[in-house]
Design a protein around this motif. Structure first.
Motif, PDB file in Angstrom:
ATOM      1  N   LYS A   6       0.769  -1.085   0.142  1.00 53.56           N
ATOM      2  CA  LYS A   6       0.102   0.153  -0.123  1.00 53.56           C
ATOM      3  C   LYS A   6       0.764   1.362  -0.102  1.00 53.56           C
ATOM      4  N   LYS A   7       1.976   1.113   0.715  1.00 57.32           N
ATOM      5  CA  LYS A   7       2.805   2.470   0.651  1.00 57.32           C
ATOM      6  C   LYS A   7       3.468   2.778  -0.460  1.00 57.32           C
ATOM      7  N   SER A   8       3.910   1.399  -1.115  1.00 54.06           N
ATOM      8  CA  SER A   8       4.520   1.556  -2.540  1.00 54.06           C
ATOM      9  C   SER A   8       3.502   2.252  -3.615  1.00 54.06           C
ATOM     10  N   ILE A   9       2.401   2.179  -3.557  1.00 52.22           N
ATOM     11  CA  ILE A   9       1.378   2.489  -4.622  1.00 52.22           C
ATOM     12  C   ILE A   9       0.576   3.706  -4.031  1.00 52.22           C
ATOM     13  N   ASP A  10       0.926   4.473  -2.756  1.00 52.32           N
ATOM     14  CA  ASP A  10       0.366   5.905  -2.606  1.00 52.32           C
ATOM     15  C   ASP A  10       1.537   6.706  -2.136  1.00 52.32           C
ATOM     16  N   ARG A  11       1.031   7.958  -2.342  1.00 53.08           N
ATOM     17  CA  ARG A  11       2.199   8.925  -1.936  1.00 53.08           C
ATOM     18  C   ARG A  11       1.591  10.200  -1.140  1.00 53.08           C
ATOM     19  N   ILE A  12       2.493  10.823  -0.464  1.00 55.10           N
ATOM     20  CA  ILE A  12       1.815  12.035   0.094  1.00 55.10           C
ATOM     21  C   ILE A  12       2.389  13.161  -0.717  1.00 55.10           C
ATOM     22  N   LYS A  13       1.397  14.240  -0.951  1.00 57.92           N
ATOM     23  CA  LYS A  13       1.618  15.442  -1.715  1.00 57.92           C
ATOM     24  C   LYS A  13       1.384  16.574  -1.052  1.00 57.92           C
ATOM     25  N   LEU A  14       2.170  17.768  -0.939  1.00 59.88           N
ATOM     26  CA  LEU A  14       2.316  18.832  -0.215  1.00 59.88           C
ATOM     27  C   LEU A  14       2.025  19.944  -1.197  1.00 59.88           C
ATOM     28  N   ILE A  82       5.479  16.456  15.919  1.00 60.10           N
ATOM     29  CA  ILE A  82       3.962  16.236  15.751  1.00 60.10           C
ATOM     30  C   ILE A  82       3.261  16.488  16.998  1.00 60.10           C
ATOM     31  N   ASP A  83       3.721  16.015  18.181  1.00 66.65           N
ATOM     32  CA  ASP A  83       2.773  16.526  19.524  1.00 66.65           C
ATOM     33  C   ASP A  83       2.926  18.057  19.715  1.00 66.65           C
ATOM     34  N   ALA A  84       3.999  18.662  19.445  1.00 64.49           N
ATOM     35  CA  ALA A  84       3.910  20.023  19.422  1.00 64.49           C
ATOM     36  C   ALA A  84       3.150  20.944  18.454  1.00 64.49           C
ATOM     37  N   LEU A  85       2.857  20.386  17.263  1.00 58.26           N
ATOM     38  CA  LEU A  85       2.096  20.905  16.226  1.00 58.26           C
ATOM     39  C   LEU A  85       0.652  20.677  16.766  1.00 58.26           C
ATOM     40  N   ALA A  86       0.286  19.450  16.982  1.00 57.16           N
ATOM     41  CA  ALA A  86      -0.921  19.120  17.803  1.00 57.16           C
ATOM     42  C   ALA A  86      -1.355  20.415  18.490  1.00 57.16           C
ATOM     43  N   ASP A  87      -0.703  20.239  19.570  1.00 59.25           N
ATOM     44  CA  ASP A  87      -0.931  21.327  20.807  1.00 59.25           C
ATOM     45  C   ASP A  87      -1.207  22.802  20.182  1.00 59.25           C
ATOM     46  N   ALA A  88      -0.411  23.099  19.010  1.00 57.15           N
ATOM     47  CA  ALA A  88      -0.460  24.242  18.496  1.00 57.15           C
ATOM     48  C   ALA A  88      -1.930  24.418  17.517  1.00 57.15           C
ATOM     49  N   ASP A  89      -2.563  23.435  17.542  1.00 60.12           N
ATOM     50  CA  ASP A  89      -3.946  23.396  16.807  1.00 60.12           C
ATOM     51  C   ASP A  89      -3.847  23.068  15.390  1.00 60.12           C
ATOM     52  N   TYR A  90      -2.618  22.284  15.087  1.00 57.30           N
ATOM     53  CA  TYR A  90      -2.632  21.661  13.721  1.00 57.30           C
ATOM     54  C   TYR A  90      -3.388  20.274  13.796  1.00 57.30           C
ATOM     55  N   ARG A  91      -4.429  19.897  12.918  1.00 60.76           N
ATOM     56  CA  ARG A  91      -5.265  18.768  12.648  1.00 60.76           C
ATOM     57  C   ARG A  91      -4.578  17.702  11.972  1.00 60.76           C
ATOM     58  N   TRP A  92      -4.030  16.443  12.594  1.00 56.34           N
ATOM     59  CA  TRP A  92      -3.380  15.735  12.113  1.00 56.34           C
ATOM     60  C   TRP A  92      -4.315  14.527  11.360  1.00 56.34           C
ATOM     61  N   PRO A  93      -4.040  13.762  10.553  1.00 52.58           N
ATOM     62  CA  PRO A  93      -5.072  12.840  10.118  1.00 52.58           C
ATOM     63  C   PRO A  93      -4.976  11.705  11.259  1.00 52.58           C
ATOM     64  N   THR A  94      -6.249  10.998  11.234  1.00 53.82           N
ATOM     65  CA  THR A  94      -6.450   9.982  12.385  1.00 53.82           C
ATOM     66  C   THR A  94      -5.660   8.866  11.928  1.00 53.82           C
ATOM     67  N   GLN A  95      -5.364   8.442  10.891  1.00 54.26           N
ATOM     68  CA  GLN A  95      -4.729   7.152  10.618  1.00 54.26           C
ATOM     69  C   GLN A  95      -3.339   7.203  11.088  1.00 54.26           C
ATOM     70  N   ARG A  96      -2.750   6.277  11.802  1.00 54.16           N
ATOM     71  CA  ARG A  96      -1.850   6.348  12.651  1.00 54.16           C
ATOM     72  C   ARG A  96      -0.457   6.504  11.857  1.00 54.16           C
ATOM     73  N   ALA A  97      -0.199   6.125  10.810  1.00 49.98           N
ATOM     74  CA  ALA A  97       1.159   6.191  10.117  1.00 49.98           C
ATOM     75  C   ALA A  97       1.176   7.580   9.270  1.00 49.98           C
ATOM     76  N   LEU A  98       0.034   8.100   9.421  1.00 45.25           N
ATOM     77  CA  LEU A  98       0.003   9.372   8.332  1.00 45.25           C
ATOM     78  C   LEU A  98       0.951  10.408   8.689  1.00 45.25           C
ATOM     79  N   PRO A  99       0.595  10.929  10.120  1.00 46.19           N
ATOM     80  CA  PRO A  99       1.521  12.026  10.681  1.00 46.19           C
ATOM     81  C   PRO A  99       2.756  11.869  10.437  1.00 46.19           C
ATOM     82  N   GLU A 100       3.507  10.640  10.641  1.00 40.53           N
ATOM     83  CA  GLU A 100       4.962  10.337  10.522  1.00 40.53           C
ATOM     84  C   GLU A 100       5.180  10.758   9.016  1.00 40.53           C
ATOM     85  N   ARG A 101       4.404  10.314   8.272  1.00 41.82           N
ATOM     86  CA  ARG A 101       4.840  10.278   6.678  1.00 41.82           C
ATOM     87  C   ARG A 101       4.717  11.752   6.153  1.00 41.82           C
ATOM     88  N   ILE A 102       3.848  12.512   6.934  1.00 42.01           N
ATOM     89  CA  ILE A 102       3.702  14.037   6.365  1.00 42.01           C
ATOM     90  C   ILE A 102       4.989  14.582   6.744  1.00 42.01           C
TER      91      ILE A 102
END
Length: 591
Positions: A6-14, A82-102
């Motif tokens: 799944k990781k090989s066929i999808d990607r993150i785009k900013l 990731i924790d600091a940005l969440a505390d600063a009101d950035y909304r991360w995706p709920t899927q577990r692996a996505l914040p680290e990939r972003i």
């Protein structure tokens, strides 16, 4: 294996519109915009630490940044970002692996922008930094959010520059002292480029002359220093005073003797002596390195014009305590009478018609000044710095010319080197006002302003060269009857508002309470500390007879929240019934 496929066929785009997860099924937005905006550094001690600035959009749609040491970008530490940005009101995706990939994708792009994080506001190279913004083009500087200095928080009021001109600046034309204080606010920015040392002005005079509500508040309104708890208060130690000065670097430092932190064991003339010594060094002292690191004291030097008020001249207070001022103190901390000899308050040019109640007019003007200073604060200095930063070299050249003009027209009364230093201090105040006039910020005339500031300087020299009398309202304490009668007389002259506990307060009533001298709550009277200045002997006697209720006999120490008045303030608490009993007994001994 399925996860790896799944990781090989999808990607993150900013992108500028957000973070997208791209798969064979299409593109889906999973988070708000986020990017590595800049890489910079901050200096701590003798080290330079690399830093990353991550810019993002909060849940509320606001674009902001957070700063991290570069060690935080390592894979083992990214969870902290990731924790600091969440505390600063950035909304991360709920899927577990996505914040680290972003975060991994965010950190792969090396930005072109850079910055330097500093521990205090003021001049850096050819730019000026405040807690509001940076003025001037050039390298980008960021104010360290965790700076050890007591950094001045700049506020823009709900009003406008035009409103400030019409209400504050035009009223100030009626007072040489108000012109002086406003000029000091503009002149403080010029100390560093002109090579002038820090100094202070102390407006002294009886209570209700308008020296605080008028003088300090108008000066604070120029910069935008009138916070929820009012102006800064005095500190009781050299490190505390130094950190206040560093936090107001290249600006004014208005010190309200009733402000936060004002209470303490040291009398005002001792605090003034400490501040004068700090000014002599122009920088904070070297302390234990571990303490400095823990307190994040990265900036020590400063240039400020401090402003304070007192009932008596600092010279007279010091002499009364058998501790005469040193010569250097009078140069660095200059006493200025808050009123002309023939004026009951800070105004010396009201031009009233016959039969007009002079005192009421002055009080009304002072109350309006305080109200309008809060409403229109911050806009004058914002406009001044925007204009000055377009060409700092040209501004400094003009300021030097204004100083020379002021000094050339001073009467030949200068006898010593100290006299010339004091004159230079008033000259830079005039230079600041003259620049603001030239920029169209001050609706004043330069000649009238120069004459007003020269009048204040003459009064300062007269104070230095003669003995300053104590206020005429000081009484000799002989008995509780004398003191109680004097207290009742003082209370009768104050504006005391009745307050019912738990009852809501309208906006109009809130302004009335903020401008009042105190409050009546049932039988108790709460008097603001700046509105009543009894002698220590009088306080001691009142406490002994349980009329005055306080934990100490040298300060008002009762913290009380009054609805409509910002913060918890300190008051003198007076038992109205006991005061009435004593006054009645004195007036009718037979009872």
């Amino acid at each position: 294996m399925e996860a790896n496929m799944k990781k090989s066929i999808d990607r993150i785009k900013l992108s500028k519109s957000g973070v997208f997860l791209v798969t064979t099924a299409g593109k889906k937005r999973i988070a708000a915009p986020i990017r590595l905006k800049a890489i910079g550094h901050r200096v701590t001690g003798d080290k330079s630490i690399a830093m990353a600035e991550i810019s993002f959009v909060t849940r509320k749609g606001e674009r902001t940044s957070e700063y991290f040491d570069m060690s935080g970008t390592l894979s083992r530490n990214r969870h902290k970002i990731i924790d600091a940005l969440a505390d600063a009101d950035y909304r991360w995706p709920t899927q577990r692996a996505l914040p680290e990939r972003i975060i991994e994708d965010v950190l792969t792009t090396e930005p072109d922008q850079s910055f330097t994080m500093v521990g205090a506001p003021g001049w850096y190279d050819a730019v000026i930094l405040t807690s509001l913004r940076q003025y001037g083009k050039g390298h980008r500087f960021i104010l360290d959010p965790n700076a050890g200095a007591n950094v001045a928080k700049i506020t823009l009021g709900k009003g406008s520059l035009g409103g400030w001109k019409k209400t504050v600046a035009k009223t100030a034309m009626k007072s040489s002292r108000l012109r002086l204080m406003i000029g000091a606010a503009f002149g403080a920015v010029l100390l560093r480029p002109l090579g002038i040392d820090s100094f202070a002005l102390n407006l002294f005079g009886l209570t209700s002359t308008g020296k605080t509500k008028g003088g300090l508040y108008t000066a604070g309104s120029v910069v935008g220093l009138l916070g929820e708890n009012g102006l800064p208060g005095w500190a009781d130690s050299i490190p505390g005073l130094e950190q206040l000065a560093v936090g107001h670097r290249d600006s004014i430092l208005p010190l309200d003797d009733a402000g936060d932190g004002a209470g303490g064991p040291l009398p005002v003339h001792e605090k003034a002596r400490l501040l004068a010594f700090a000014f002599a060094r122009g920088r904070g002292r070297n302390l234990d390195k571990s303490y400095e690191k823990k307190a994040n004291r990265t900036v020590k030097e400063f240039k400020v014009i401090a402003l304070s008020t007192s009932e008596s001249a600092l010279k007279a207070i010091a002499e009364g305590a058998a501790k005469p001022r040193f010569g250097g103190e009078e140069v660095r901390f200059i006493d200025v009478p808050s009123a002309e000899p023939d004026s009951p308050d800070i105004f010396d040019d009201l031009q009233l018609s016959a039969g007009t109640d002079r005192t009421k007019v002055g009080q009304k003007l002072v109350n309006a000044l305080r109200r309008n200073s809060i409403k229109h604060q911050g806009f004058p200095m914002d406009a001044f710095l925007k204009r000055l930063s377009l060409n700092p070299a040209a501004a400094v050249k003009k300021a030097k010319a204004h100083m020379e003009q002021f000094e050339s027209q001073v009467p030949p009364i200068l006898a010593t080197g100290a006299d010339h230093r004091i004159t230079a201090s008033f000259a830079v105040i005039y230079a600041g006002a003259a620049l603001a006039i030239g920029y169209g910020i001050l609706p004043w005339n330069k000649n009238a302003t120069r004459a007003a500031i020269a009048k204040c300087m003459a009064a300062a020299f007269a104070t230095i060269r003669t003995s300053s009398p104590q206020p005429s309202r000081t009484i000799e304490v002989r008995s509780i009857g004398t003191v109680a009668a004097a207290l009742k007389h003082d209370l009768d002259g104050l504006t005391l508002v009745k307050v019912k506990k738990g009852k809501s307060c309208s906006d109009e009533e809130a302004i009335r309470r903020q401008e009042a001298d105190g409050f009546r709550i049932r039988r108790m009277i709460f008097v603001k500390r700046q509105s009543w200045k009894p002698t220590d002997a009088a306080k001691k006697l009142l406490i002994e007879h349980q009329i005055l209720q306080t934990q100490r006999n040298d300060a008002a120490t009762i913290d009380r929240k009054i609805m409509g008045v910002p913060g918890k303030r300190r008051y003198y608490v007076i038992d109205g019934d006991k005061l009435a009993e004593v006054v009645a007994a004195v007036s009718d001994p037979a009872t």
